[in-house]
Design an enzyme around this catalytic site. Structure first.
Site, PDB file in Angstrom:
ATOM      1  N   CYS A   9     -10.224   4.417   6.162  1.00  0.00           N
ATOM      2  CA  CYS A   9      -9.588   4.665   4.872  1.00  0.00           C
ATOM      3  C   CYS A   9      -9.242   3.308   4.284  1.00  0.00           C
ATOM      4  CB  CYS A   9      -8.376   5.594   4.993  1.00  0.00           C
ATOM      5  SG  CYS A   9      -7.028   4.954   5.970  1.00  0.00           S
ATOM      6  N   SER A  10      -8.970   3.298   2.992  1.00  0.00           N
ATOM      7  CA  SER A  10      -8.854   2.022   2.288  1.00  0.00           C
ATOM      8  C   SER A  10      -7.502   1.339   2.374  1.00  0.00           C
ATOM      9  CB  SER A  10      -9.210   2.217   0.811  1.00  0.00           C
ATOM     10  OG  SER A  10     -10.553   2.606   0.703  1.00  0.00           O
ATOM     11  N   SER A  11      -6.433   2.094   2.553  1.00  0.00           N
ATOM     12  CA  SER A  11      -5.129   1.437   2.513  1.00  0.00           C
ATOM     13  C   SER A  11      -4.213   1.929   3.615  1.00  0.00           C
ATOM     14  CB  SER A  11      -4.470   1.639   1.145  1.00  0.00           C
ATOM     15  OG  SER A  11      -4.214   3.005   0.924  1.00  0.00           O
ATOM     16  N   GLN A  14      -2.650   5.478   3.585  1.00  0.00           N
ATOM     17  CA  GLN A  14      -3.514   6.640   3.771  1.00  0.00           C
ATOM     18  C   GLN A  14      -3.610   6.969   5.260  1.00  0.00           C
ATOM     19  OE1 GLN A  14      -7.015   5.036   1.805  1.00  0.00           O
ATOM     20  NE2 GLN A  14      -6.726   6.458   0.113  1.00  0.00           N
TER      21      GLN A  14
END
Length: 184
Positions: A9-11, A14
């Site tokens: 996931c990107s961050s 999340q």
């Protein structure tokens, strides 16, 4: 033959839980995960580790193609690297496998869609920022590095690399701050 799961996931805010649970239920072992942008492969150490140790007959499994990457070229390069090792990729949603040519074609199209989606996200973000600026409510992004600490450490004679180590940031961030400070 191993089924190796990869979740991304990107961050930091999340959760990887849904991806990891699904990969586990599909019989993946081991499962590697990381929280980092899929824009490029830079810094994606868990993916790099998988690509280093994957062997002939192994299968890399991801929940969706965009978890592998947001750039079509990166995704196709990963598929090529898997091919070189005699391994293959399976995407669970929608189910696609690079064991056959039809799966490769669908994966290419999905990679293009993910890349297009990323462009749309950036465009919407730029539009939102422009609107917020017009309304006078834009405050900019959250600063990740304390600029005063960078200047204070620089004043003590520390170089950019030492400052970056001390503050847990990149040298490029230090150079940017020092460059902006010198111009002001």
């Amino acid at each position: 033959m191993a089924r190796i799961g990869y979740a991304r996931c990107s961050s930091e805010d999340q959760s990887l839980e849904v991806q990891v649970d699904r990969l586990r239920s599909e019989g993946c072992q081991p499962i590697r995960s990381e929280k980092i942008s899929g824009v490029s492969r830079d810094g994606r150490t868990e993916l790099a580790a998988i690509l280093d140790f994957i062997r002939e007959g192994d299968e890399l499994v991801v929940l969706r193609a965009d978890r592998l990457g947001r750039d079509t070229r990166d995704v196709l390069n990963i598929v090529h690297e898997l091919d070189q090792r005699g391994a293959y990729l399976t995407v669970l949603d929608p189910h696609i496998s690079t064991r056959g040519e039809p799966g490769r074609i669908v994966l290419t199209v999905l990679g293009m869609v993910a890349q297009m989606e990323r462009r749309f996200i950036r465009e919407r973000q730029r539009e939102g920022i422009a609107k917020a600026k017009l309304e006078g409510v834009y405050k900019g992004g959250k600063r990740r590095v304390d600029r005063d600490q960078v200047f204070a450490l620089h004043q003590t004679g520390k170089g950019p690399a030492a400052i970056a180590r001390a503050l847990g940031c990149s040298r490029m961030q230090v150079y940017r701050i020092l460059g902006h400070g010198a111009a002001a």
